[in-house]
Write an enzyme that holds these catalytic residues in place. Structure first.
Site, PDB file in Angstrom:
ATOM      1  N   HIS A  99       0.860  -1.187   0.000  1.00 30.73           N
ATOM      2  CA  HIS A  99       0.000   0.000   0.000  1.00 30.73           C
ATOM      3  C   HIS A  99       0.896   1.236   0.000  1.00 30.73           C
ATOM      4  O   HIS A  99       1.589   1.531   0.974  1.00 30.73           O
ATOM      5  CB  HIS A  99      -0.903   0.008   1.235  1.00 30.73           C
ATOM      6  N   SER A 124      -2.790   5.664   5.915  1.00 29.27           N
ATOM      7  CA  SER A 124      -3.862   6.189   5.076  1.00 29.27           C
ATOM      8  C   SER A 124      -4.210   7.619   5.473  1.00 29.27           C
ATOM      9  O   SER A 124      -4.365   7.929   6.653  1.00 29.27           O
ATOM     10  CB  SER A 124      -5.094   5.291   5.201  1.00 29.27           C
ATOM     11  N   ILE A 166      -2.323  10.344   5.054  1.00 29.00           N
ATOM     12  CA  ILE A 166      -1.207  11.209   5.442  1.00 29.00           C
ATOM     13  C   ILE A 166      -0.752  12.116   4.302  1.00 29.00           C
ATOM     14  O   ILE A 166      -0.037  13.094   4.516  1.00 29.00           O
ATOM     15  CB  ILE A 166      -0.019  10.371   5.969  1.00 29.00           C
ATOM     16  N   GLY A 167      -1.170  11.808   3.058  1.00 28.61           N
ATOM     17  CA  GLY A 167      -0.842  12.700   1.949  1.00 28.61           C
ATOM     18  C   GLY A 167       0.058  12.105   0.880  1.00 28.61           C
ATOM     19  O   GLY A 167       0.693  12.843   0.123  1.00 28.61           O
ATOM     20  N   LYS A 168       0.087  10.776   0.769  1.00 26.54           N
ATOM     21  CA  LYS A 168       0.949  10.128  -0.236  1.00 26.54           C
ATOM     22  C   LYS A 168       0.526  10.498  -1.655  1.00 26.54           C
ATOM     23  O   LYS A 168       1.358  10.888  -2.485  1.00 26.54           O
ATOM     24  CB  LYS A 168       0.901   8.604  -0.061  1.00 26.54           C
ATOM     25  N   SER A 169      -0.762  10.369  -1.937  1.00 25.65           N
ATOM     26  CA  SER A 169      -1.247  10.661  -3.292  1.00 25.65           C
ATOM     27  C   SER A 169      -1.101  12.136  -3.636  1.00 25.65           C
ATOM     28  O   SER A 169      -0.784  12.493  -4.776  1.00 25.65           O
ATOM     29  CB  SER A 169      -2.713  10.228  -3.429  1.00 25.65           C
ATOM     30  N   ASP A 176      -1.870   3.877  -4.682  1.00 23.95           N
ATOM     31  CA  ASP A 176      -2.673   3.072  -3.763  1.00 23.95           C
ATOM     32  C   ASP A 176      -2.106   1.665  -3.572  1.00 23.95           C
ATOM     33  O   ASP A 176      -1.728   1.291  -2.472  1.00 23.95           O
ATOM     34  CB  ASP A 176      -4.133   2.997  -4.217  1.00 23.95           C
ATOM     35  N   GLU A 191      -6.336   8.490  -6.660  1.00 24.54           N
ATOM     36  CA  GLU A 191      -7.460   8.929  -5.829  1.00 24.54           C
ATOM     37  C   GLU A 191      -7.011  10.084  -4.937  1.00 24.54           C
ATOM     38  O   GLU A 191      -6.053   9.950  -4.172  1.00 24.54           O
ATOM     39  CB  GLU A 191      -7.967   7.780  -4.951  1.00 24.54           C
ATOM     40  N   ARG A 230      19.042  14.675  11.871  1.00 22.22           N
ATOM     41  CA  ARG A 230      19.235  16.026  11.336  1.00 22.22           C
ATOM     42  C   ARG A 230      20.481  16.134  10.469  1.00 22.22           C
ATOM     43  O   ARG A 230      20.673  17.142   9.792  1.00 22.22           O
ATOM     44  CB  ARG A 230      19.300  17.030  12.487  1.00 22.22           C
TER      45      ARG A 230
END
EC number: 2.7.11.-
Length: 319
Positions: free
Chosen positions: A144, A161, A163-166, A183, A208, A249
């Site tokens: 996924h 799901s 979190i802003g991947k697409s 997806d 999506e 860092r």
């Protein structure tokens, strides 16, 4: 042994690779399983020497093997063929459209070993079937996430799901990079240690976006915005920002992410308002390319810093 297998019937059903196989005898064995992509020409096994016979491999009989069987006495040939067929052979394939001896057909039928024929020359056929078997027997999994080609680097973006991947992938496409899969990413392991990702056929080229719905990237941005498949070079994981968590860092510690026993460079990027994740992913891809050329920015900075600390003046010290 690879747990993935194919039936002999799958060879007969092929229309994509041009194997052009026809069953001559041994139809009872079309359910035999093939576990190896390697091919064997029996050679010495036809003389009775079976020490290095690999019965789990497809046995290819070319002009040399068929000519040999036709030149020796039928009684002697039958003895050798019977010994060969006493092993759990997956199948015999005769090349060049040659007509195998009747005793070979009869023995294959008796033993339930599929005997197939192809019109191709041995060298051509071995190349075709090796490619066919390698593609079908490769270890696979699905993940996924989102796979994007960023500056030629295959970047697999992971994260929970929502979190802003697409959204990151869409922004990368707008910047001129190429979407491979959204997806669900299907991953195949190509030997020795390369992972190739592609989209599920049903959702290929689609993405999506919450609040917008499903969009077709190919239609919106053109064919230059998509790729059918891509080698996965690195993994970037988007994680929720945790104010008490200590994040790397300097970039001195190289983490890895294992997929199908292949270790890939792994970077965790904390997500919070105001961070330009797309730019960070772009820079991560550029940095990966630099590392591939032997240049490690963080290590070079660290070495320069240590060198300066070693040579800095001591100041006014009282003896």
């Amino acid at each position: 042994m690879n747990s993935i297998s194919l039936a002999i019937q799958d060879l007969l059903d092929d229309t994509e690779y041009g194997l052009e196989l026809v069953l001559l005898a041994g139809g009872a064995g079309v359910g035999h399983r093939i576990h190896s992509s390697r091919i064997q020409k029996p050679g010495l096994a036809l003389t009775g020497y079976t020490e290095h016979l690999h019965p789990d491999r497809v046995q290819v009989l070319g002009n040399t093997e068929i000519s040999y069987l036709q030149q020796i006495s039928e009684q002697q040939a039958l003895i050798h063929i019977q010994k060969l067929c006493s092993y759990p052979i997956s199948c015999f394939i005769v090349t060049k459209g040659l007509d195998p001896p009747g005793f070979l057909k009869a023995e294959a039928e008796r033993a339930g070993i599929p005997l197939l024929v192809t019109p191709h020359q041995s060298s051509t056929f071995i190349s075709l079937i090796t490619k066919f078997l390698e593609e079908r027997l490769l270890p696979t999994t699905h993940i996924h996430g989102v796979l994007v080609d960023v500056l030629g680097v295959g970047v697999l973006i992971l994260g929970k799901s929502g979190i802003g991947k697409s959204e990151c992938a869409l922004d990368l496409v707008i910047r001129g990079h190429r979407l491979v899969a959204d997806d669900v990413v299907y991953v195949k392991k190509k030997m020795p240690a390369a992972l190739v990702g592609q989209a599920a056929e049903a959702i290929q080229h689609h993405m999506e976006i919450r609040g917008l719905g499903v969009i077709n990237i190919k239609n919106l941005f053109g064919v230059s915005s998509i790729r059918e498949k891509k080698i996965i070079d690195m993994v970037i994981e988007l994680v929720d920002w945790d104010p008490v968590q200590e994040y790397d860092r300097l970039g001195l510690d190289d983490e890895v992410y294992a997929i199908l026993d292949v270790e890939l460079p792994h970077i965790k990027i904390p997500v919070r308002p105001g961070r330009n994740l797309t730019s960070i992913i772009e820079v991560a891809a550029r940095n990966h390319l630099l590392k591939g050329m032997g240049y490690h920015s963080a290590r070079e900075f660290h070495e320069k810093l240590l060198a300066r600390m070693e040579v800095r003046p001591l100041g006014n010290e009282v003896e």
